[in-house]
Enzyme design. Sequence first.
Site, mmCIF file in Angstrom:
data_model
loop_
_atom_site.group_PDB
_atom_site.id
_atom_site.type_symbol
_atom_site.label_atom_id
_atom_site.label_comp_id
_atom_site.label_asym_id
_atom_site.label_seq_id
_atom_site.Cartn_x
_atom_site.Cartn_y
_atom_site.Cartn_z
ATOM 1 N N HIS A 55 1.014 -1.119 -0.064
ATOM 2 C CA HIS A 55 -0.061 0.026 0.079
ATOM 3 C C HIS A 55 0.895 1.191 -0.039
ATOM 4 O O HIS A 55 0.819 2.227 -0.813
ATOM 5 C CB HIS A 55 -0.819 -0.054 1.179
ATOM 6 C CG HIS A 55 -1.782 1.155 1.493
ATOM 7 N ND1 HIS A 55 -3.257 1.092 1.297
ATOM 8 C CD2 HIS A 55 -1.637 2.467 1.563
ATOM 9 C CE1 HIS A 55 -3.649 2.443 1.449
ATOM 10 N NE2 HIS A 55 -2.725 3.048 1.746
ATOM 11 N N GLU A 56 1.886 1.035 0.864
ATOM 12 C CA GLU A 56 2.753 2.429 0.863
ATOM 13 C C GLU A 56 3.700 2.631 -0.213
ATOM 14 O O GLU A 56 3.974 3.828 -0.521
ATOM 15 C CB GLU A 56 3.538 2.464 2.462
ATOM 16 C CG GLU A 56 2.572 2.554 3.450
ATOM 17 C CD GLU A 56 1.679 3.542 3.732
ATOM 18 O OE1 GLU A 56 2.299 4.767 3.073
ATOM 19 O OE2 GLU A 56 0.717 3.599 4.129
ATOM 20 N N HIS A 59 2.106 4.499 -3.051
ATOM 21 C CA HIS A 59 1.895 6.030 -2.909
ATOM 22 C C HIS A 59 3.407 6.555 -3.312
ATOM 23 O O HIS A 59 3.558 7.470 -3.843
ATOM 24 C CB HIS A 59 1.759 6.182 -1.435
ATOM 25 C CG HIS A 59 0.455 6.007 -1.143
ATOM 26 N ND1 HIS A 59 -0.445 6.829 -1.578
ATOM 27 C CD2 HIS A 59 -0.259 5.316 -0.007
ATOM 28 C CE1 HIS A 59 -1.722 6.310 -0.986
ATOM 29 N NE2 HIS A 59 -1.511 5.492 0.276
ATOM 30 N N ASP A 154 -6.140 8.521 3.222
ATOM 31 C CA ASP A 154 -5.785 8.853 1.889
ATOM 32 C C ASP A 154 -7.182 9.434 1.344
ATOM 33 O O ASP A 154 -6.978 10.288 0.640
ATOM 34 C CB ASP A 154 -5.773 7.638 1.091
ATOM 35 C CG ASP A 154 -4.379 6.663 1.320
ATOM 36 O OD1 ASP A 154 -3.660 7.397 1.934
ATOM 37 O OD2 ASP A 154 -4.312 5.612 1.353
#
Length: 369
Positions: A55-56, A59, A154
């Site tokens: 997930h990170e 980003h 987010d």
Amino acid sequence: MRVGVHWSVLFIFVLILLGLAGGSFREAHPDRPAWQYWLASGVTAALFLLSLLAHEISHALVARRNGVSVEDITLWLLGGLARLRSEATTPGAELRIAGVGPLVSLLLGGLFALAAGLLAAFSDAGLVGEALAWLAGINILLAVFNALPAAPLDGGRLLRAAVWWKTGSPLRATVVATAAGRFLGWVLVAVGLYLVLVGALFSGIWLVVIGWFVIAVATAEGGQAKLRELLGGIPVSDAMTPDPVTVPAATTISEFLADPRFRYRHSAFPVVDADNTAAGLVTFKGADVVAEKERPSVPVTHVMVPVDDLPTPRPDDPLARLVPELQANPTHRALVLEGSRLAGIVSSSDISRVTSWLSSSSAWRKRTL
């Protein structure tokens, strides 16, 4: 890009391990050997942490593609954090950077659900199927929670992008997103306290912790946005110390520590070559690490922070853009360069001095009215 793990990740790992091995896995599939519960729970917890990392990383990758540099990624108690050195320059970039995280979590949830369904269709899924189903549910829950329109989630970034696009003001957009974040945080705290009162102690405390985290980070983001607005239009040259005292690259540790020009003025000094080319930054803390008997023969270049690891703005660069880089850098200092030559130095205290002056300035108060 560095990836770090905060010690609190051990807490969440153990929490998942105990919750699955001693709870849901054992209840869903009783009468199995104990080692199977622990093994399945350990693998599941590790895959969950890898899901947070994915997930990170998503980003970070999208941020880089949109011209935003990434300092590092840290996994910790409440998930993960990709620390960006600068802000998105357009609402579209903000939308893309923020939106990819929940999409990745949703995709992972779908893949885990598909794997669980296929396994159940063709065999006795057992604990493996249970683990895949749990991973599917937690990733989908993570995507939904992160999509809530409140900073620092987010969804708060998505809300900021929308307000920014509508109003043209990134500051106003941040104010709206952080206000939503504080509201969500207080709601979570209130729900958590209610759960504690009705006996759901663990769930209640967990929600209170998450709520306080959301409130704290949203408040900090709002303060940083106001700081960027305050410093808008101010160049780095207005905050820097021009022509600072420098340490020649050939200076030994003994000479550096003994010279009164360095000993009684600051805690860090730029290191320069013979032609005033910036080489790095040496600190007393770094110099003190060297053993006393080695100091006469070891040059400061061996313990300095190299210039490539420091913020290096130009004198006419916006000061507001430098602030997050200073906060992210361990030295909290930047070497101001004209080409490769040293023009000045900026520290966090310099930023505070300029901020204090602007905050009390009548010209600034008229500007904000």
